[in-house]
Design a protein around this motif. Structure first.
Motif, mmCIF file in Angstrom:
data_model
loop_
_atom_site.group_PDB
_atom_site.id
_atom_site.type_symbol
_atom_site.label_atom_id
_atom_site.label_comp_id
_atom_site.label_asym_id
_atom_site.label_seq_id
_atom_site.Cartn_x
_atom_site.Cartn_y
_atom_site.Cartn_z
ATOM 1 N N UNK A 30 0.817 -1.214 0.000
ATOM 2 C CA UNK A 30 0.000 0.000 0.000
ATOM 3 C C UNK A 30 0.851 1.264 0.000
ATOM 4 N N UNK A 31 2.168 1.131 0.024
ATOM 5 C CA UNK A 31 3.051 2.292 -0.007
ATOM 6 C C UNK A 31 4.426 1.812 -0.441
ATOM 7 N N UNK A 32 5.344 2.753 -0.575
ATOM 8 C CA UNK A 32 6.712 2.424 -0.955
ATOM 9 C C UNK A 32 7.654 2.697 0.209
ATOM 10 N N UNK A 33 8.401 1.686 0.585
ATOM 11 C CA UNK A 33 9.374 1.812 1.658
ATOM 12 C C UNK A 33 10.437 0.749 1.489
ATOM 13 N N UNK A 34 11.253 0.565 2.533
ATOM 14 C CA UNK A 34 12.338 -0.396 2.445
ATOM 15 C C UNK A 34 11.863 -1.812 2.202
ATOM 16 N N UNK A 35 10.776 -2.208 2.868
ATOM 17 C CA UNK A 35 10.247 -3.556 2.675
ATOM 18 C C UNK A 35 9.819 -3.807 1.244
ATOM 19 N N UNK A 36 9.270 -2.781 0.608
ATOM 20 C CA UNK A 36 8.814 -2.925 -0.772
ATOM 21 C C UNK A 36 9.990 -2.987 -1.745
ATOM 22 N N UNK A 37 11.121 -2.416 -1.383
ATOM 23 C CA UNK A 37 12.314 -2.545 -2.224
ATOM 24 C C UNK A 37 12.817 -3.988 -2.222
ATOM 25 N N UNK A 38 12.684 -4.659 -1.089
ATOM 26 C CA UNK A 38 13.002 -6.090 -1.045
ATOM 27 C C UNK A 38 12.068 -6.857 -1.977
ATOM 28 N N UNK A 39 10.787 -6.525 -1.936
ATOM 29 C CA UNK A 39 9.815 -7.189 -2.809
ATOM 30 C C UNK A 39 10.151 -6.936 -4.275
ATOM 31 N N UNK A 40 10.533 -5.722 -4.619
ATOM 32 C CA UNK A 40 10.923 -5.414 -5.996
ATOM 33 C C UNK A 40 12.093 -6.289 -6.442
ATOM 34 N N UNK A 41 13.088 -6.452 -5.573
ATOM 35 C CA UNK A 41 14.248 -7.275 -5.922
ATOM 36 C C UNK A 41 13.847 -8.740 -6.097
ATOM 37 N N UNK A 42 12.959 -9.228 -5.243
ATOM 38 C CA UNK A 42 12.479 -10.598 -5.387
ATOM 39 C C UNK A 42 11.684 -10.760 -6.676
ATOM 40 N N UNK A 43 10.943 -9.715 -7.049
ATOM 41 C CA UNK A 43 10.184 -9.758 -8.300
ATOM 42 C C UNK A 43 11.117 -9.854 -9.500
ATOM 43 N N UNK A 60 -0.106 2.360 -5.656
ATOM 44 C CA UNK A 60 1.149 2.550 -4.930
ATOM 45 C C UNK A 60 2.255 1.625 -5.425
ATOM 46 N N UNK A 61 1.948 0.735 -6.352
ATOM 47 C CA UNK A 61 2.928 -0.254 -6.786
ATOM 48 C C UNK A 61 4.052 0.385 -7.596
ATOM 49 N N UNK A 62 5.234 -0.155 -7.446
ATOM 50 C CA UNK A 62 6.374 0.275 -8.252
ATOM 51 C C UNK A 62 6.200 -0.225 -9.687
ATOM 52 N N UNK A 63 7.000 0.308 -10.577
ATOM 53 C CA UNK A 63 6.979 -0.160 -11.952
ATOM 54 C C UNK A 63 7.300 -1.639 -12.050
ATOM 55 N N UNK A 64 8.176 -2.113 -11.166
ATOM 56 C CA UNK A 64 8.555 -3.522 -11.165
ATOM 57 C C UNK A 64 7.374 -4.429 -10.868
ATOM 58 N N UNK A 65 6.437 -3.953 -10.045
ATOM 59 C CA UNK A 65 5.309 -4.778 -9.618
ATOM 60 C C UNK A 65 4.074 -4.606 -10.484
#
Length: 378
Positions: A30-43, A60-65
């Motif tokens: 639901x937002x962008x933070x450090x935890x979501x950067x981990x998710x982006x890398x896993x993606x 709220x999703x990054x381009x990667x997601x």
């Protein structure tokens, strides 16, 4: 006794990730933070993985997601809930039961409440990437309790006791814990009685180098939540008359904006191009949180930007006082203000090229290798 991290799984001993069916569980997209950067890398690492989230806000999703398969729960049908998600914790375990994780070879859960309580098939390898044991249940329980009106405290205490028991039980079902820092690894041992492997979160470290002549402003970046203690940074810069730019979003946005004096600007969420420019031209990065790790601090470091930071927790695994930062010992306005003055007295000592080299320890390549080794049980 701590459960061993040696596991047997459908993955077996392999030399390739090819053919594995992988699920990634993260409670709040639901937002962008450090935890979501981990998710982006896993993606990026697992292009065919499916994602599961208790609450989802696609805007709220990054381009990667964008465009990825993301399963969510009934909680996401109520858009306003994302403003109050921290108060819905008694519902998380019930909501997570909606996830169908049958047939997956590997499940990687990440983040806080609800993530590791998922049930997986026998033989499925469940890896939990832990940013921290759930803080309102464990190390910050008393803080959260005291924030509540007296009449609500018994209800919270009862709910937390039940949630704590479920959270501990869920931790025993995880096959392998990964801690995002040694600091969190110690917390995992204390509260879950489990061993863990430390793999630092991934950071893009190939950045342009901050120029010798930087701008006239200080910068802080991150979620605007009470635990980040951005209020200390705002008040210190108000007091000193220093220019501060605050980039981020969260429930503290309005309060920080109201507290900001004429030299402080609360920008809200900014896009990546703007954020690049903010990092590149800032005078120094300010950080007051007792952080589990601190991805934004490494991001600043990757530009060669010195930091003025609270010298505690995960920050001590990133920063070295006098080399790339000025660290302060207390979370007070006085301590922040004194550290800013100290930095300004020896600002010329901080060399951008040396600071940037220190960020290489936290590259995405290092992260991916660590995760790969865990999945393949190397």
């Amino acid at each position: 006794m701590a459960k061993s991290t040696t596991v047997t799984s459908a993955a077996g001993t392999r030399d390739s990730l090819e053919g594995l069916r992988i699920a990634i569980v993260h409670p709040f997209l639901i937002s962008q933070g450090g935890g979501e950067k981990v998710i982006d890398a896993l993606a990026r690492m697992f292009p065919d993985a499916e994602f599961f989230a208790l609450l989802l806000d696609r805007s709220s999703l990054s381009g990667q997601m964008q465009g990825r398969t993301i399963h969510t729960t009934a909680l996401s049908r109520f858009p306003r809930l994302k403003r109050f998600y921290q108060h819905l914790s008694p519902l998380y375990d019930l909501a997570v039961r909606q996830f169908d994780l049958r047939g997956f070879d590997v499940v990687i859960s990440s983040g806080g409440p609800g993530a590791k309580t998922i049930r997986v098939d026998p033989g499925c390898l469940h890896i939990h990437y832990c940013h921290s044991p759930v803080r309102y249940l464990w190390d910050q329980y008393e803080v959260w309790l005291k924030r509540l009106p007296v009449a609500m405290r018994p209800l919270f205490a009862l709910s937390a006791r039940r949630q704590r028991a479920r959270d501990f039980a869920a931790a025993q079902r995880v096959d392998t814990f990964i801690a995002n820092s040694n600091y969190i690894g110690a917390r995992i041992r204390r509260y879950y009685q489990r061993d863990s492997i430390t793999i630092y979160p991934p950071v893009v470290v190939d950045r342009p180098l901050s120029p010798a002549e930087r701008g006239d402003y200080y910068l802080t970046v991150g979620r605007l939540v009470p635990g980040k203690r951005t209020d200390l940074l705002v008040e210190a810069c108000n007091r000193l008359g220093r220019r501060l730019l605050v980039a981020g979003q969260g429930p503290e946005y309005e309060a920080l904006k109201a507290a900001a004096g004429p030299t402080v600007e609360v920008l809200g969420r900014v896009d990546d191009a703007v954020l690049d420019d903010l990092y590149l031209n800032a005078r120094a990065f300010l950080f007051a949180a007792d952080e589990d790790f601190g991805i934004a601090t490494v991001e600043a470091q990757s530009y060669g930007l010195p930091a003025i930071a609270y010298g505690h927790g995960g920050s001590l695994e990133i920063l070295e006082n006098g080399t790339d930062s000025v660290l302060f010992a207390e979370q007070t306005v006085d301590a922040v203000a004194a550290a800013i003055r100290d930095f300004e007295a020896r600002e010329a000592e901080f060399r951008a090229d040396g600071i940037r080299r220190r960020a290489q320890r936290f590259s995405e390549e290092v992260f991916i290798k660590g995760i790969r080794d865990v999945v393949l049980k190397r």
